[in-house]
Design a protein around this motif. Structure first.
Motif, PDB file in Angstrom:
ATOM      1  N   PRO A 167      10.548   9.231   2.062  1.00 48.85           N
ATOM      2  CA  PRO A 167      11.715   9.301   2.943  1.00 48.85           C
ATOM      3  C   PRO A 167      11.860  10.672   3.585  1.00 48.85           C
ATOM      4  O   PRO A 167      11.799  11.698   2.903  1.00 48.85           O
ATOM      5  CB  PRO A 167      12.882   9.008   1.998  1.00 48.85           C
ATOM      6  N   GLY A 168      12.003  10.685   4.902  1.00 48.17           N
ATOM      7  CA  GLY A 168      12.201  11.936   5.617  1.00 48.17           C
ATOM      8  C   GLY A 168      10.948  12.752   5.830  1.00 48.17           C
ATOM      9  O   GLY A 168      11.021  13.874   6.350  1.00 48.17           O
ATOM     10  N   LYS A 169       9.810  12.212   5.423  1.00 49.59           N
ATOM     11  CA  LYS A 169       8.558  12.956   5.568  1.00 49.59           C
ATOM     12  C   LYS A 169       7.574  12.175   6.422  1.00 49.59           C
ATOM     13  O   LYS A 169       7.694  10.962   6.596  1.00 49.59           O
ATOM     14  CB  LYS A 169       7.939  13.246   4.202  1.00 49.59           C
ATOM     15  N   GLU A 170       6.582  12.879   6.932  1.00 48.99           N
ATOM     16  CA  GLU A 170       5.562  12.226   7.740  1.00 48.99           C
ATOM     17  C   GLU A 170       4.550  11.511   6.842  1.00 48.99           C
ATOM     18  O   GLU A 170       4.380  11.841   5.670  1.00 48.99           O
ATOM     19  CB  GLU A 170       4.838  13.264   8.603  1.00 48.99           C
ATOM     20  N   THR A 203       6.368   9.746  -5.369  1.00 46.63           N
ATOM     21  CA  THR A 203       7.215   8.645  -4.924  1.00 46.63           C
ATOM     22  C   THR A 203       7.130   8.477  -3.413  1.00 46.63           C
ATOM     23  O   THR A 203       7.351   9.434  -2.662  1.00 46.63           O
ATOM     24  CB  THR A 203       8.679   8.884  -5.338  1.00 46.63           C
ATOM     25  N   ALA A 204       6.773   7.282  -2.976  1.00 46.12           N
ATOM     26  CA  ALA A 204       6.597   7.014  -1.546  1.00 46.12           C
ATOM     27  C   ALA A 204       6.247   5.545  -1.362  1.00 46.12           C
ATOM     28  O   ALA A 204       5.961   4.836  -2.338  1.00 46.12           O
ATOM     29  CB  ALA A 204       5.487   7.884  -0.968  1.00 46.12           C
ATOM     30  N   VAL A 205       6.238   5.135  -0.126  1.00 39.13           N
ATOM     31  CA  VAL A 205       5.636   3.854   0.232  1.00 39.13           C
ATOM     32  C   VAL A 205       4.155   4.110   0.488  1.00 39.13           C
ATOM     33  O   VAL A 205       3.801   4.979   1.286  1.00 39.13           O
ATOM     34  CB  VAL A 205       6.292   3.235   1.482  1.00 39.13           C
ATOM     35  N   TYR A 206       3.321   3.379  -0.208  1.00 41.13           N
ATOM     36  CA  TYR A 206       1.880   3.538  -0.073  1.00 41.13           C
ATOM     37  C   TYR A 206       1.343   2.445   0.849  1.00 41.13           C
ATOM     38  O   TYR A 206       1.583   1.257   0.625  1.00 41.13           O
ATOM     39  CB  TYR A 206       1.213   3.474  -1.441  1.00 41.13           C
ATOM     40  N   LEU A 207       0.628   2.871   1.869  1.00 46.52           N
ATOM     41  CA  LEU A 207       0.119   1.955   2.887  1.00 46.52           C
ATOM     42  C   LEU A 207      -1.402   1.914   2.852  1.00 46.52           C
ATOM     43  O   LEU A 207      -2.058   2.961   2.838  1.00 46.52           O
ATOM     44  CB  LEU A 207       0.586   2.384   4.268  1.00 46.52           C
ATOM     45  N   CYS A 208      -1.906   0.706   2.859  1.00 49.85           N
ATOM     46  CA  CYS A 208      -3.343   0.496   2.939  1.00 49.85           C
ATOM     47  C   CYS A 208      -3.773   0.547   4.399  1.00 49.85           C
ATOM     48  O   CYS A 208      -3.036   0.088   5.288  1.00 49.85           O
ATOM     49  CB  CYS A 208      -3.682  -0.871   2.343  1.00 49.85           C
ATOM     50  N   SER A 209      -4.944   1.093   4.651  1.00 48.93           N
ATOM     51  CA  SER A 209      -5.436   1.181   6.025  1.00 48.93           C
ATOM     52  C   SER A 209      -6.909   0.825   6.082  1.00 48.93           C
ATOM     53  O   SER A 209      -7.632   0.938   5.089  1.00 48.93           O
ATOM     54  CB  SER A 209      -5.204   2.589   6.569  1.00 48.93           C
ATOM     55  N   LEU A 210      -7.340   0.438   7.261  1.00 46.11           N
ATOM     56  CA  LEU A 210      -8.723   0.010   7.466  1.00 46.11           C
ATOM     57  C   LEU A 210      -9.199   0.493   8.823  1.00 46.11           C
ATOM     58  O   LEU A 210      -8.462   0.434   9.809  1.00 46.11           O
ATOM     59  CB  LEU A 210      -8.812  -1.515   7.369  1.00 46.11           C
ATOM     60  N   ARG A 211     -10.402   1.008   8.849  1.00 44.59           N
ATOM     61  CA  ARG A 211     -11.021   1.417  10.113  1.00 44.59           C
ATOM     62  C   ARG A 211     -12.259   0.560  10.336  1.00 44.59           C
ATOM     63  O   ARG A 211     -13.160   0.531   9.488  1.00 44.59           O
ATOM     64  CB  ARG A 211     -11.388   2.903  10.077  1.00 44.59           C
TER      65      ARG A 211
END
Length: 118
Positions: free
Chosen positions: A41-44, A90-98
């Protein structure tokens, strides 16, 4: 289109462990790399770890020695084993694919919440 579905987030005490999984499905012509980013929250959004199809890995300094990224190419799945968790993880962890030929990560999951608190 490519779909990424994450799982494995939750609430854990400091020092605990969690394992995140992300399965890719859909019209996948070729995967160059998969990875995990996180946003508090509040961070990039920031990079956590990435792994190429050849198995080369890259980690943020803040997680080196605590997190391990791995992948199962046959299942188009990437994992993030997290240990020694800290409240600052603590954060939302997002999976990514290239995909092959892409310069940047071009597909993203919805994210899974990781909360580290006593």
């Amino acid at each position: 289109q490519v779909q990424l579905v994450e799982s494995g987030g939750g609430l854990v005490q400091p020092g605990g462990s969690l394992r995140l999984s992300c399965a890719a499905s859909g019209s996948i012509a070729g995967i160059a790399a998969m990875g995990w980013y996180r946003q508090a929250p509040g961070k990039e959004r920031e990079l956590v770890a990435t792994i190429t199809s050849g198995g080369s890995t890259n980690y943020a300094d803040s997680v080196k020695g605590r997190f391990t990224i791995s992948r199962d190419n046959a299942k188009n799945t990437v994992y993030l084993q997290m240990s020694g968790l800290k409240p600052e993880d603590t954060a939302v962890y997002l999976c990514s694919l290239r995909t092959m030929g892409a310069l940047h990560y071009n597909y993203w999951g919805q994210g899974t919440q990781v909360s580290v608190s006593s």
